[in-house]
Design a protein around this motif. Structure first.
Motif, mmCIF file in Angstrom:
data_model
loop_
_atom_site.group_PDB
_atom_site.id
_atom_site.type_symbol
_atom_site.label_atom_id
_atom_site.label_comp_id
_atom_site.label_asym_id
_atom_site.label_seq_id
_atom_site.Cartn_x
_atom_site.Cartn_y
_atom_site.Cartn_z
ATOM 1 N N ARG A 1 8.272 6.699 1.752
ATOM 2 C CA ARG A 1 8.456 6.516 2.911
ATOM 3 C C ARG A 1 8.902 5.749 3.328
ATOM 4 O O ARG A 1 9.675 5.642 4.399
ATOM 5 C CB ARG A 1 6.886 6.382 3.791
ATOM 6 N N TYR B 1 -1.064 7.042 13.139
ATOM 7 C CA TYR B 1 -0.713 7.749 11.452
ATOM 8 C C TYR B 1 0.924 6.727 11.452
ATOM 9 O O TYR B 1 1.484 6.394 10.896
ATOM 10 C CB TYR B 1 0.082 8.865 11.900
ATOM 11 N N TYR B 2 0.961 5.970 12.854
ATOM 12 C CA TYR B 2 2.121 5.218 12.780
ATOM 13 C C TYR B 2 2.126 4.221 12.400
ATOM 14 O O TYR B 2 3.216 2.800 12.482
ATOM 15 C CB TYR B 2 2.968 5.372 13.878
ATOM 16 N N GLN C 1 4.613 2.306 9.464
ATOM 17 C CA GLN C 1 6.087 2.012 10.023
ATOM 18 C C GLN C 1 6.308 1.642 11.090
ATOM 19 O O GLN C 1 7.543 1.420 11.053
ATOM 20 C CB GLN C 1 5.803 3.999 10.389
ATOM 21 N N HIS D 1 4.650 12.480 5.918
ATOM 22 C CA HIS D 1 5.658 11.260 5.289
ATOM 23 C C HIS D 1 4.840 10.267 5.104
ATOM 24 O O HIS D 1 5.585 9.844 3.927
ATOM 25 C CB HIS D 1 6.630 12.024 6.316
ATOM 26 N N ASN D 2 4.590 9.899 6.447
ATOM 27 C CA ASN D 2 4.064 8.753 5.924
ATOM 28 C C ASN D 2 3.218 7.437 4.759
ATOM 29 O O ASN D 2 3.154 6.741 4.676
ATOM 30 C CB ASN D 2 3.259 7.719 7.226
ATOM 31 N N TRP E 1 12.450 5.629 6.172
ATOM 32 C CA TRP E 1 12.359 4.773 7.787
ATOM 33 C C TRP E 1 13.242 3.951 7.725
ATOM 34 O O TRP E 1 13.997 3.552 9.013
ATOM 35 C CB TRP E 1 10.491 3.278 7.335
ATOM 36 N N TYR F 1 2.206 0.871 4.932
ATOM 37 C CA TYR F 1 1.768 2.158 4.760
ATOM 38 C C TYR F 1 2.404 2.169 6.518
ATOM 39 O O TYR F 1 1.904 3.404 7.293
ATOM 40 C CB TYR F 1 0.942 3.135 4.318
ATOM 41 N N GLN G 1 6.355 13.821 14.864
ATOM 42 C CA GLN G 1 5.774 14.553 13.495
ATOM 43 C C GLN G 1 5.339 15.547 13.643
ATOM 44 O O GLN G 1 4.412 15.500 14.289
ATOM 45 C CB GLN G 1 5.463 13.568 12.977
#
Length: 342
Positions: free
Chosen positions: A311, A52-53, A65, A305-306, A315, A63, A137
């Motif tokens: 987003r 996800y990160y 982070q 959120h991401n 960040w 996309y 998250q």
């Protein structure tokens, strides 16, 4: 950008039995030069993984982070808690919120010990002075609160899309919202795993697309995330997890109250415009002993959120906030001159 896979043994927390490992990935700039060096540990939400990160999707960019933070000089370590993704998943029934916090803390302390000793990778040199930030998250946000409240794992924490008062999933109709909310009222912190049934099993019809995604996000990306189902997923995207710990008690009212009240470090609370808090302005009251609380609500952003078009706003604020909390190399005040009052 350096990308170092991690696998840390946490079996000792169980006192034996089958080996248990937490998997993660360390993302770092080619040259680590911040002073102090900010190191972030990032835990994902339920149904998601460390990916996800670092979201990658054909035809789309921007996309990740991790990539964003690395460009700002930060070291980011995304990890799968036990029961998630690439970590051990064979003892799901044994996992409690307390065990997740204890094993998560062991992961953080072990990684930091090896990072500072230079034994994670010979080419990665980190300054002796570091500022360690916990990021989480949704379910990962609850885990971050638990780790800090119970074990003081971090120098500061960032809680994303998680209410320490009562997590309530947003829904498009009052009836759907009431049904999902009612499902959380059946739990207490001590509810056994085998009694923590899903919202669907409790009779709720959950619109995850509404809760998780803003309508302007690319349709292909939203489909890749949820089109094959959620809770459970029939097909798992690279950022998802087919399994998750049975810790729905984290959504119960007051479930995190005692742990949040023990947090004394700075806290950044960030929510999307459509998220899981009934009143974001009350969220700071859950952290009565924190010496610094910042609240952020990001527009045009849903719970995950991401994926949001906005987003990068989140960040940037995360990076700026972490820098503002990390002590300066010489965090002292000069002696007053004879023209100044001491």
């Amino acid at each position: 950008m350096k990308r170092i896979p991690l696998r840390i043994d946490v079996t000792e927390i169980f006192g034996g039995g089958s080996p248990q490992h937490i998997a993660g990935t360390l993302f770092a700039p080619e040259t680590v030069s911040m002073s102090p060096q900010i190191v972030m540990f990032a835990a994902p939400g339920g149904g998601y993984s460390q990916g996800y990160y670092d979201i990658r999707f054909d035809g789309l960019s921007g996309y990740s982070q991790a990539e964003h933070h690395i460009r700002q000089g930060i070291v980011l370590i995304a990890f799968d808690p036990l029961g998630v993704g690439q970590s051990s998943v064979d003892r799901l029934a044994d996992l409690t919120v307390e065990i997740l916090a204890e094993t998560g803390d062991l992961f953080v302390r072990t990684v930091m010990e090896r990072l500072l000793a230079g034994t994670l990778e010979d080419a990665l040199a980190v300054p002796d002075t570091v500022f360690v930030v916990g990021v989480g998250q949704s379910l990962g946000g609850g885990l971050t609160i638990l780790m800090q409240g119970r074990h003081a794992s971090f120098d500061a924490i960032i809680v994303l899309g998680k209410s320490a008062i009562h997590t309530q999933l947003p829904q498009p109709s009052r009836a759907q919202f009431a049904a999902t909310r009612t499902a959380t009222l059946a739990y207490t912190r001590d509810t056994p795993a085998d009694q923590q049934i899903s919202d669907e099993a409790a009779g709720a019809i959950v619109d995850y697309a509404y809760a998780f995604h803003w309508g302007t996000e690319p349709q292909a990306l939203r489909d890749a995330d949820l089109a094959t189902g959620f809770n459970p997923r029939r097909i798992t995207p690279p950022w998802g997890s087919a399994t998750m710990p049975i810790v729905r008690v984290m959504r119960a009212p007051g479930a995190l109250r005692d742990d949040a009240a023990k947090v004394t470090v700075p806290v950044l609370l960030a929510f999307g415009e459509r998220d899981v808090s009934a009143d974001v302005r009350l969220e700071a009251t859950a952290f009565p002993h924190s010496n610094d609380i910042t609240l952020l609500v990001v527009p045009r952003m849903a719970h995950m959120h991401n994926f949001a078009d906005t987003r990068a706003l989140l960040w940037r604020r995360i990076v700026d906030w972490a820098r503002s909390q990390a002590p300066a190399p010489a965090d002292t005040f000069p002696e007053p001159t004879r023209h100044e009052t001491a």
